[in-house]
Scaffold this active site. Structure first.
Site, PDB file in Angstrom:
ATOM      1  N   HIS A  68     -28.855  21.667  19.652  1.00 28.45           N
ATOM      2  CA  HIS A  68     -28.822  22.789  20.464  1.00 28.45           C
ATOM      3  C   HIS A  68     -30.207  23.317  20.214  1.00 28.45           C
ATOM      4  CE1 HIS A  68     -24.246  23.655  20.901  1.00 28.45           C
ATOM      5  NE2 HIS A  68     -24.601  22.176  20.930  1.00 28.45           N
TER       6      HIS A  68
ATOM      7  N   GLU B 210     -31.404  26.405  20.099  1.00 26.35           N
ATOM      8  CA  GLU B 210     -31.451  27.245  18.863  1.00 26.35           C
ATOM      9  C   GLU B 210     -31.476  26.458  17.606  1.00 26.35           C
ATOM     10  OE1 GLU B 210     -28.678  29.007  22.207  1.00 26.35           O
ATOM     11  OE2 GLU B 210     -29.081  27.102  21.474  1.00 26.35           O
TER      12      GLU B 210
ATOM     13  N   CYS C 180     -23.988  29.720  21.394  1.00 25.32           N
ATOM     14  CA  CYS C 180     -22.545  29.431  21.173  1.00 25.32           C
ATOM     15  C   CYS C 180     -22.461  29.900  19.804  1.00 25.32           C
ATOM     16  CB  CYS C 180     -22.571  27.926  21.432  1.00 25.32           C
ATOM     17  SG  CYS C 180     -23.291  26.903  20.232  1.00 25.32           S
TER      18      CYS C 180
ATOM     19  N   CYS D 162     -24.490  28.079  17.092  1.00 30.80           N
ATOM     20  CA  CYS D 162     -25.821  28.429  17.067  1.00 30.80           C
ATOM     21  C   CYS D 162     -26.109  29.795  16.250  1.00 30.80           C
ATOM     22  CB  CYS D 162     -26.505  28.368  18.215  1.00 30.80           C
ATOM     23  SG  CYS D 162     -26.601  26.702  19.124  1.00 30.80           S
TER      24      CYS D 162
END
Length: 152
Positions: free
Chosen positions: A53, A55, A83, A86
């Protein structure tokens, strides 16, 4: 707040870059001591890596660049509300603040963009390391439009 908006705008730019490269419309930037130290885009689907992701990519890059696993004093700027994965990675990295530009919606959850309806504010209250969570709505419509474009 001016730096927050400027750095959040960079995260939104990263989200657009992610889409251009065939990824999910999420972008992230990490800043520390007034300087951007890393950027990330979400190419997990393309890389066959569910942890890739924006992040987590930016956290990895920041840690490698600074040769540390402790990012205390840093801020994660995320185009989307992070999320749960993360958020947890941010917590383990010791990042002090998360500034994000678009809140998770029920529609995003139902389409599988999030793991569920977990509330980061509630989870954060239970953590040993409290992260300052800041929603800056200035870019929300732009990000929601980008998500709609990506869905097409």
């Amino acid at each position: 707040m001016i730096d927050d908006k400027k750095n959040l705008q960079l995260a939104v730019f990263q989200a657009r870059e992610s889409v251009k490269q065939g990824g999910f419309p999420a972008g992230a930037v990490i800043a520390k001591d007034g300087k951007v130290i890393s950027k990330g885009i979400s190419l997990g689907f393309l890389l066959h890596d569910p942890t890739s992701h924006a992040e987590t990519v930016s956290i990895r890059e920041a840690c490698q660049k600074l040769k540390t696993t402790d990012l205390a004093g840093a801020t994660l700027y995320a185009s989307l509300q992070p999320c749960l994965m993360c958020f947890s990675a941010t917590n383990w990295a010791g990042i002090s603040r998360i500034v994000y530009g678009c809140k998770k919606t029920n529609n995003m959850v139902s389409k599988g963009c999030y793991e569920g309806r977990s509330d980061l504010e509630v989870i954060n209250k239970e953590n040993n390391n409290k992260i300052e969570l800041i929603f800056v709505p200035d870019f929300q419509e732009e990000i929601l439009d980008l998500i709609q474009e990506w869905e097409k």
